[in-house]
Design an enzyme around this catalytic site. Structure first.
Site, mmCIF file in Angstrom:
data_model
loop_
_atom_site.group_PDB
_atom_site.id
_atom_site.type_symbol
_atom_site.label_atom_id
_atom_site.label_comp_id
_atom_site.label_asym_id
_atom_site.label_seq_id
_atom_site.Cartn_x
_atom_site.Cartn_y
_atom_site.Cartn_z
ATOM 1 N N ARG A 11 0.744 -1.237 -0.032
ATOM 2 C CA ARG A 11 0.105 0.064 0.023
ATOM 3 C C ARG A 11 0.878 1.294 -0.107
ATOM 4 O O ARG A 11 0.455 2.181 -0.671
ATOM 5 C CB ARG A 11 -0.943 0.048 1.117
ATOM 6 N N ASN A 43 -8.668 -1.676 8.666
ATOM 7 C CA ASN A 43 -7.782 -1.896 7.776
ATOM 8 C C ASN A 43 -8.252 -3.104 6.968
ATOM 9 O O ASN A 43 -7.579 -3.985 6.354
ATOM 10 C CB ASN A 43 -6.425 -2.020 8.586
ATOM 11 N N HIS A 99 -5.200 -3.795 4.583
ATOM 12 C CA HIS A 99 -4.975 -2.616 3.539
ATOM 13 C C HIS A 99 -3.831 -2.284 3.284
ATOM 14 O O HIS A 99 -3.211 -2.022 2.338
ATOM 15 C CB HIS A 99 -6.093 -1.700 4.317
ATOM 16 N N CYS A 100 -3.147 -2.400 4.324
ATOM 17 C CA CYS A 100 -1.423 -2.145 4.345
ATOM 18 C C CYS A 100 -0.762 -2.894 3.420
ATOM 19 O O CYS A 100 0.286 -2.603 2.817
ATOM 20 C CB CYS A 100 -0.826 -2.113 5.739
ATOM 21 N N ALA A 101 -1.161 -3.955 3.353
ATOM 22 C CA ALA A 101 -0.507 -5.194 2.550
ATOM 23 C C ALA A 101 -0.878 -5.277 1.373
ATOM 24 O O ALA A 101 -0.429 -6.166 0.492
ATOM 25 C CB ALA A 101 -0.636 -6.764 3.459
#
Length: 325
Positions: free
Chosen positions: A79, A265, A316-318
């Protein structure tokens, strides 16, 4: 910048390398990434970036449903390290947000080049961002509104000496926003300096989903709610605010101080919402129910990501989506 729920060409993810700061937890983190990639691949194509000498390990872990692309990466946070896609008059382009290790907190020599390499591989035009930021610092409703925290952008570790007004102009120019809604955030609260995708999400134009932690960790929640109740979006709507409670810490076992035990997330992919699950049955079900109401017609899929969450991030970060052209 299209809203996340618009159709995707593919999802990009990253295979954490042996140079990532996971230590002996690396095999468990890789297991989480493989499980997450397989879950998303049920709904849309997944391309997993892996160092060329580690690509075979990634293929064995993920199976044939996931494409592994040999591209040097340091860690899994696509992300932030990958391009953020926008639509221009000439077609799809990728904004390179000039990742600098979240303000120099970690060294990521390969990750700093991921956006450029990925765009070159797919023949997609690259737009250098007029500021330093990360994809997790940006949330849009697809209708002209962009959400951001001051702590992660108006910060000398990314953009020294630049005012909020100047940076807001850069955000509008790069991502096509007509209005930026700023939240204070908390500098140093985590490695990202409080990314907005760990605080509030746009589920549709006019509706904001807000992470609601427990009483001991509620500063950002109250700040964000105060902002949302006193503003309008780019279309002049007063936002409808929906709270998303966290799991009960006592019901999910012991975790480290960086553990991100929040449902906010999540990732919208294909006909699904891919959401964290933490083992608190009642809270997992409650979160899934809220997401199901906000994303009607989509299957809500809970995925355990305990080891990724120990690193302070989430689903979400990944992930990073490429919209359809």
């Amino acid at each position: 910048m299209p809203a996340e729920e618009t159709p995707h060409e593919r999802t990009f993810m990253g295979w954490p390398s042996r140079y990532a700061p996971w230590g002996r937890d690396l095999p468990s983190v890789r297991g989480d990434i493989a499980g997450l990639a397989r879950a998303i691949a049920r709904f849309e194509p997944v391309v997993l970036l892996a160092r060329p000498d580690e690509a075979d390990d990634a293929r064995r872990a993920c199976g044939g449903a996931v494409e592994v692309l040999p591209v040097p990466v340091d860690d899994l946070w696509l992300r932030d390290t990958g391009p953020t896609f926008v639509r221009t008059e000439s077609g799809l382009a990728g904004v390179d947000t000039r990742f600098n290790g979240w303000g120099g907190k970690q060294r990521h020599p390969a990750d700093g080049k991921v956006a450029r390499r990925l765009l070159e591989h797919y023949g997609i035009p690259r737009i250098p961002a007029p500021l330093v930021t990360e994809g997790g610092a940006l949330e849009v409703d697809g209708d002209g509104t962009l959400l951001a925290t001051e702590s992660s952008i108006v910060n000398d570790n990314r953009n020294p000496g630049r005012s909020r007004a100047e940076l807001e102009s850069g955000l509008k120019a790069a991502f096509g926003a007509r209005k930026v809604i700023w939240f204070p955030g908390v500098r140093g609260a985590d490695i990202t300096d409080s990314h907005v995708d760990g605080l509030v999400r746009c589920t549709s134009p006019g509706t904001m989903l807000l992470d609601r932690p427990g009483p001991a960790d509620s500063e950002q929640y109250h700040q964000a709610r105060a902002v949302l109740t006193s503003t309008t979006d780019a279309a002049g709507r007063e936002p409808e605010i929906v709270d998303l409670p966290r799991p009960d810490p006592g019901a999910i076992g012991r975790h480290g101080e960086d553990f991100f035990g929040s449902y906010i997330n999540y990732y919208v992919a294909g006909g699904a919402v891919i959401a964290p699950a933490f083992g608190d049955r009642a809270a997992d079900d409650r979160a899934a129910g809220i997401l199901r109401e906000l994303y009607p017609g989509r299957e809500v899929v809970g995925v355990r990501i305990d080891h990724i969450a120990e690193g302070g991030g989430g689903i979400h970060c990944a992930t990073q989506q490429q919209p359809r052209r």
